[in-house]
Design an enzyme around this catalytic site. Structure first.
Site, mmCIF file in Angstrom:
data_model
loop_
_atom_site.group_PDB
_atom_site.id
_atom_site.type_symbol
_atom_site.label_atom_id
_atom_site.label_comp_id
_atom_site.label_asym_id
_atom_site.label_seq_id
_atom_site.Cartn_x
_atom_site.Cartn_y
_atom_site.Cartn_z
ATOM 1 N N LYS A 1 0.789 -1.329 0.018
ATOM 2 C CA LYS A 1 -0.123 0.017 0.171
ATOM 3 C C LYS A 1 0.885 1.202 0.010
ATOM 4 C CE LYS A 1 -3.824 2.057 2.829
ATOM 5 N NZ LYS A 1 -4.875 1.676 3.705
ATOM 6 N N SER B 1 -9.680 2.076 2.982
ATOM 7 C CA SER B 1 -8.921 2.883 2.188
ATOM 8 C C SER B 1 -8.029 1.903 1.334
ATOM 9 C CB SER B 1 -8.132 3.964 2.789
ATOM 10 O OG SER B 1 -7.204 3.194 3.789
ATOM 11 N N SER C 1 -9.620 -0.706 7.067
ATOM 12 C CA SER C 1 -9.094 -0.500 5.650
ATOM 13 C C SER C 1 -8.469 -1.680 5.219
ATOM 14 C CB SER C 1 -8.101 0.816 5.527
ATOM 15 O OG SER C 1 -8.995 1.900 5.571
#
Ligand code: GLN
Length: 503
Positions: free
Chosen positions: A80, A155, A179
């Site tokens: 990420k 997210s 997330s």
């Protein structure tokens, strides 16, 4: 090649170890897959083909010398874009960090490299990890591989979509309010939020420091355990890191058994507001768990209903402070105001933050600054912290009665891109079931529970355990996975439509 990308990470490691394939071949297969489908999925913000292949060659050399660096040596991973990667851009999905090259690796990244995992690239995310759909990325949304018109969760939608689309066998996400778990639920994959302090936050660009935690995104529970063991454990560079060994996670998967395990169904997570098909798959999974020998009871956590409210005061408060460092002086973007001749530092700061931050980030900075302001501090931030304590006590009471808690991971399946973008409250409600774990620092996993009848899209079952008992997530998760896969005749993802016919 097609069949290489469908294998689990542990299967790939095994095939590399047996000399059936190489890390270079496996890494190249995933790079080819990214080239074939990522235009449609947009899971990646940056792909590092050269770096990944270089690491793969080194992994192959270690393997031929009989000295693999870890159980997953040579198996590629996606990271990420909120974790600092030396020599690779790190944007947090924000314009304000466009072009920033960190001079160092986050501990999680350093551990991946030391364990020999080639890093394929950086995955898309809501700006600074604020969101539940990845639509708040400054670089455009990620699409759900199950239906490209729908969101992949957020997210960390990029990490989960990459894994679901077979672009990466493994990915790293971060979970501040859900997330990792919510994207896992809506993409039919696995996501684990470890115990707070169980995985180092050093080099993880902070959203809310008291809530953030990095963890695995995978297609199998066993893969998550293997990845968790690589990234987890004490780090002296993170003052909140737990200074004791992780529980044996892969072993928990290997010895998964539910007999005598006490499972609590959280009464407050699953009623009104939860989609019928999500509830139906959850109830069926609970029935299976009962049949497998677990003692299932209903448990009440009366303060969970205030979790969302407390979270949306605590998170913006911490975020407004953490994001103050993006001042146009130190990192990334610098915008000069066009209406001033020789602008002051403050004017440059204002112009840069105005241009560099998106609407959701600005909204939360304003909220947080307000909640922390003198005069309102006690009424908002102080009250929220009290609610946080009450939620921790709910967990303590619950875990005195049961070993784990379960609930649906998210109230709905993946919604359509654009559907909730103009309605922040509707967006925030996606995290209703995941937030309590972050507030209390306890670990959680999401495993696929099946497809909702209404829309044929994946739903997730969440398992929560007491702090530092992450092994329980894997024990229960592995049993649920194997019981459900026996019913489905294989992994849930095998039912996903093909992307571009290349699978
Ligand atoms: N969706 C939640 C939020 O918007 C969770 C974010 C996260 O876990 N990073 O804050």
């Amino acid at each position: 090649m097609a069949e290489l990308i469908q294998r689990s990470a542990l299967e790939l490691a095994d095939a590399i170890a047996r000399g059936e394939t190489t890390s270079v071949e496996v890494t190249q297969a995933h790079l080819d897959r990214i080239a074939a489908v990522d235009e449609a999925v947009h899971a990646f913000l940056h792909v590092d083909a050269d770096g990944a292949l270089r690491a793969a060659r080194e992994a192959d050399e270690r393997r031929s010398a009989g000295q693999p660096a870890s159980a997953l040596d040579g198996v590629p991973v996606a990271v990420k874009d909120v974790l600092a990667t030396k020599g690779m851009p790190t944007t947090c999905g924000s314009r304000i960090l466009q072009g920033w090259m960190p001079p160092y690796d986050a501990t999680v990244v350093a551990r991946l490299r030391a364990a020999g995992l080639p890093i394929l690239g950086k995955t898309n995310m809501d700006e600074f990890a604020m969101g539940s759909s990845t639509e708040h990325s400054a670089y455009g949304p990620t699409h759900n591989p199950w239906d490209l018109e729908r969101i992949p969760g957020g997210s960390g939608g990029g990490s989960s979509a990459a894994v679901a689309a077979y672009e990466a066998p493994l990915a790293i996400g971060t979970d501040t309010g859900g997330s990792i778990r919510q994207p896992a639920a809506v993409t039919g994959t696995i996501g684990v939020k470890p115990t707070y302090g169980g995985v180092s936050r050093y080099g993880l660009v902070a959203l809310a420091s008291s809530l953030d935690q990095a963890g695995p995104c995978t297609r199998t529970v066993a893969d998550a355990a293997a990845l968790h063991e690589i990234i987890g454990g004490h780090d002296p560079r993170d003052s909140t890191s737990i200074d004791r060994p992780l529980p044996a996670l892969r072993e928990a998967v290997a010895n998964a058994d539910l007999s005598g395990v006490r499972v609590g169904v959280v009464k407050e997570l699953g009623g009104e507001g939860y989609q019928t098909g999500v509830r139906a798959r959850f109830d069926e999974a609970v029935k299976l768990v009962t049949d497998a020998g677990a003692e299932v009871v209903e448990v009440s956590c009366p303060h969970f209903e205030y979790g969302l409210g407390a979270y949306y005061l605590i998170l913006p408060s911490e975020a407004s402070s953490n994001l103050a460092k993006f001042d146009a002086m130190r990192y990334g973007l610098r915008v000069l105001p066009d209406d001033v001749d020789s602008p002051s530092a403050e004017q440059v700061m204002t112009a840069t933050r105005e241009a560099g931050f998106g609407d959701e980030v600005k909204r939360r900075i304003i909220l947080g600054t307000y909640a922390l302001s003198s005069g309102y501090y006690d009424a908002y931030y102080g009250q929220a912290q009290k609610v946080r304590t009450l939620i921790s006590r709910d967990f303590e009471t619950a875990f005195a009665q049961v070993d784990v808690l379960v609930s649906p991971t998210a109230p709905t399946t993946a919604f359509r891109i654009g559907e909730k973008l103009d309605d922040p409250l509707a967006m925030y409600l996606n995290d209703i079931a995941t937030i309590p774990a972050n507030l209390a620092g306890v670990p959680g996993i999401s495993v696929p529970s099946g497809l909702a009848d209404e829309d044929g899209l994946p739903a997730g079952l969440q398992v929560l355990a007491p702090a530092t008992a992450d092994d329980r997530l894997y024990r229960v998760g592995a049993v649920v996975e194997s019981l459900l896969e026996a019913q489905w005749g294989g992994p849930l993802l095998a039912q996903a439509p093909e992307l571009g016919g290349r699978r």
